[in-house]
Design an enzyme around this catalytic site. Sequence first.
Site, PDB file in Angstrom:
ATOM      1  N   GLY A   1      46.635  28.206  12.338  1.00  0.00           N
ATOM      2  CA  GLY A   1      47.446  28.094  13.566  1.00  0.00           C
ATOM      3  C   GLY A   1      48.922  27.924  13.279  1.00  0.00           C
ATOM      4  O   GLY A   1      49.349  27.767  12.141  1.00  0.00           O
TER       5      GLY A   1
ATOM      6  N   GLY B   1      55.695  20.242   9.965  1.00  0.00           N
ATOM      7  CA  GLY B   1      56.165  21.160  11.000  1.00  0.00           C
ATOM      8  C   GLY B   1      57.612  21.597  10.837  1.00  0.00           C
ATOM      9  O   GLY B   1      58.168  22.277  11.702  1.00  0.00           O
TER      10      GLY B   1
ATOM     11  N   LYS C   1      60.814  28.661  14.112  1.00  0.00           N
ATOM     12  CA  LYS C   1      60.057  28.252  12.932  1.00  0.00           C
ATOM     13  C   LYS C   1      60.739  27.027  12.345  1.00  0.00           C
ATOM     14  O   LYS C   1      61.926  27.076  12.034  1.00  0.00           O
ATOM     15  CB  LYS C   1      60.005  29.391  11.913  1.00  0.00           C
TER      16      LYS C   1
ATOM     17  N   ARG D   1      62.620  33.535  15.455  1.00  0.00           N
ATOM     18  CA  ARG D   1      62.098  34.875  15.192  1.00  0.00           C
ATOM     19  C   ARG D   1      61.819  35.577  16.524  1.00  0.00           C
ATOM     20  O   ARG D   1      61.524  34.918  17.532  1.00  0.00           O
ATOM     21  CB  ARG D   1      60.784  34.789  14.410  1.00  0.00           C
TER      22      ARG D   1
ATOM     23  N   ASP E   1      46.203  35.486   7.767  1.00  0.00           N
ATOM     24  CA  ASP E   1      46.986  34.858   8.839  1.00  0.00           C
ATOM     25  C   ASP E   1      48.439  35.316   8.782  1.00  0.00           C
ATOM     26  O   ASP E   1      49.210  35.012   9.688  1.00  0.00           O
ATOM     27  CB  ASP E   1      46.907  33.327   8.751  1.00  0.00           C
ATOM     28  N   ASN E   2      48.799  36.022   7.727  1.00  0.00           N
ATOM     29  CA  ASN E   2      50.163  36.534   7.608  1.00  0.00           C
ATOM     30  C   ASN E   2      50.213  38.046   7.814  1.00  0.00           C
ATOM     31  O   ASN E   2      51.140  38.713   7.349  1.00  0.00           O
ATOM     32  CB  ASN E   2      50.753  36.173   6.246  1.00  0.00           C
TER      33      ASN E   2
ATOM     34  N   ASP F   1      56.136  36.461   8.338  1.00  0.00           N
ATOM     35  CA  ASP F   1      56.072  35.253   7.498  1.00  0.00           C
ATOM     36  C   ASP F   1      56.706  35.462   6.125  1.00  0.00           C
ATOM     37  O   ASP F   1      56.029  35.688   5.130  1.00  0.00           O
ATOM     38  CB  ASP F   1      54.632  34.732   7.359  1.00  0.00           C
TER      39      ASP F   1
HETATM   40  P1  AMP Z   1      51.833  30.041   5.226  1.00  0.00           P
HETATM   41  O1  AMP Z   1      51.200  30.040   3.878  1.00  0.00           O
HETATM   42  O2  AMP Z   1      53.282  29.693   5.234  1.00  0.00           O
HETATM   43  O3  AMP Z   1      51.536  31.275   5.996  1.00  0.00           O
HETATM   44  O4  AMP Z   1      51.167  28.829   6.017  1.00  0.00           O
HETATM   45  C1  AMP Z   1      49.801  28.680   6.220  1.00  0.00           C
HETATM   46  C2  AMP Z   1      49.560  27.695   7.322  1.00  0.00           C
HETATM   47  O5  AMP Z   1      50.206  26.452   7.016  1.00  0.00           O
HETATM   48  C3  AMP Z   1      50.079  28.117   8.680  1.00  0.00           C
HETATM   49  O6  AMP Z   1      49.173  27.661   9.632  1.00  0.00           O
HETATM   50  C4  AMP Z   1      51.392  27.382   8.772  1.00  0.00           C
HETATM   51  O7  AMP Z   1      51.795  27.184  10.095  1.00  0.00           O
HETATM   52  C5  AMP Z   1      51.079  26.077   8.061  1.00  0.00           C
HETATM   53  N1  AMP Z   1      52.274  25.440   7.513  1.00  0.00           N
HETATM   54  C6  AMP Z   1      53.024  25.820   6.455  1.00  0.00           C
HETATM   55  N2  AMP Z   1      54.049  24.990   6.242  1.00  0.00           N
HETATM   56  C7  AMP Z   1      53.963  24.018   7.190  1.00  0.00           C
HETATM   57  C8  AMP Z   1      54.727  22.851   7.519  1.00  0.00           C
HETATM   58  N3  AMP Z   1      55.807  22.483   6.825  1.00  0.00           N
HETATM   59  N4  AMP Z   1      54.320  22.111   8.573  1.00  0.00           N
HETATM   60  C9  AMP Z   1      53.231  22.441   9.282  1.00  0.00           C
HETATM   61  N5  AMP Z   1      52.483  23.509   9.034  1.00  0.00           N
HETATM   62  C10 AMP Z   1      52.825  24.310   7.998  1.00  0.00           C
HETATM   63 MG    MG Z   2      51.930  32.023   7.692  1.00  0.00          MG
END
Ligand code: AMP
Ligand code: MG
Length: 531
Positions: free
Chosen positions: A104, A140, A127, A197, A274-275, A284
């Site tokens: 998510g 977050g 973001k 974005r 998810d990306n 992403d």
């Molecule tokens: P990513 O590998 O950046 O695509 O992230 C995978 C998941 O981790 C996604 O659901 C992102 O929203 C979540 N995520 C990554 N970094 C953070 C963060 N600093 N705070 C909260 N969620 C994160």
């Molecule tokens: Mg991502």
Amino acid sequence: MPGLDSLRFTNRFTRELPGDPDTRNLRRQVRGACWSRVSPTAVCKPELVAHAWEVAKLLDLEVTADNVVAFAEVFGGNRLLEGMDSFAMCYGGHQFGNWAGQLGDGRAINLGEVINQRGEHWTLQLKGAGPTPYSRTADGLAVLRSSVREFLCSEAMHHLGVPTTRALSLVATGESVVRDMFYDGNPKHEPGAVVCRVAPSFVRFGNFQIFGAREEHDHLRQLADYTLRHDYPHLGQPCAENYAAMFNEVCERTATMILHWMRVGFVHGVMNTDNMSILGLTIDYGPYGWLEDYDPDWTPNTTDAQGKRYRFGAQPQIALWNLLQLGNAFYPLVGDAKPLEAGLDRYAAVFQQGQRAMMASKLGLSSRDAAEEEPLVAELWPLLNAVETDMTLFFRGLAEVRCEGAAMVDDAGMLAPLEPAFYQPELVDETHRKLLAGWLKQYQARVREDGTPDAMRRESMNRVNPLYVLRNYLAQLAIDKAEHGNYNLVRELLEVLRHPYTEQPGKESFATKRPEWARSRAGCSMLSCSS
Ligand code: AMP
Ligand code: MG
């Protein structure tokens, strides 16, 4: 040009799709919903670092001295405009090949969907604007260094002609964020930032997968109908056949996106499902990187250093694997594996055909019969890989190699335009030079067969082979300055990268190969996921 208060919001995602009835911002598993309502977290001192005026224009917005403060407030997450309906999306995904369950929008918050004067719909998404129900164990937030990278690369990719989400703005928050960059027990305070974005949709493969995995087929269908209605309206009414047609088109668009990545030397770094965008957009920007010396085995992502799952040369295969996962999620809608398999075959066909055409264009050759493999291409890659050769500079140099009346030129003269592409010219020995000269002679013969004049070939090659790409070390130089409050290089890079194919007098330093100091510096040659 109307201002911020004239943005018209349509918010179809939250109006038409089931939301989470729980509005508390607590981390949890969210079932039976496509999204959760959540507001951005206010920050102490939002400051506009940079913005892309073309993206503002897509929203019928213009940033002026009069509205810049309000602009930074809104796009730093401090103020919701009338009509905004902010939310985080629920999705899952396969991370590094394993099903990871619910992920998510953990640090992305959609502000709402705008309709512009031309009737186009654009979703605005912050973001790094604070936690959501999907933040799991993280905060977050986003740091300035990764936000500079996302902001610049989104726009650079767009101007290169690569399908991508866009970036409206980069706002420094004035707050500090703690990150342990290499996960080695050295946490540091870093400046925080928020990127806004912009895309027609931020729906990912994982949005469908989560409903497939949870067997929430009703919600799966609602999301598919929504996507068909708004993003693939030309395919017609919802029915098994049209869901399959949509999958087929996602396959085609994904193939096209990957072809562009391979053309410009982009390595995404984290091709988890998810990306992957349902619109075939690059999405992403995390530990991505740009090929400097040509090496199909290179990955910029330190988290992937062992398996190198997401290395440059593997991207076409990985995209297919990801599409297979999406196909599995679509299966309950289609009820038959055959049309979905046909979509995957379509991916392979579009990619193979496109690759031949793309390589022919990079070399300035006419595309031959689709079935005929270009032997020149097969022989080129090992040569580029044998000695450290900058991919970007090689193709720009090749455009300068004379083919008309070439018999007059000796080997050294022929190689001269390629010399700037060698990282260590002194290590390029006679044997290699001979091999390369041999290849160039075949190339010249092939060009002469086509009968393309040199000037025309140069022009066409320079339209597909960029001169300016967001070299890893250039982004890092801009970050170093930005972390000290100097945003000039971020803005200058944004400007240079708006015209990546055109030589820009005075901007030569943005088109040079990676300097020696950057070879092993963090951020320049390797990146962690910590962002
Ligand atoms: P990513 O590998 O950046 O695509 O992230 C995978 C998941 O981790 C996604 O659901 C992102 O929203 C979540 N995520 C990554 N970094 C953070 C963060 N600093 N705070 C909260 N969620 C994160
Ligand atoms: Mg991502």
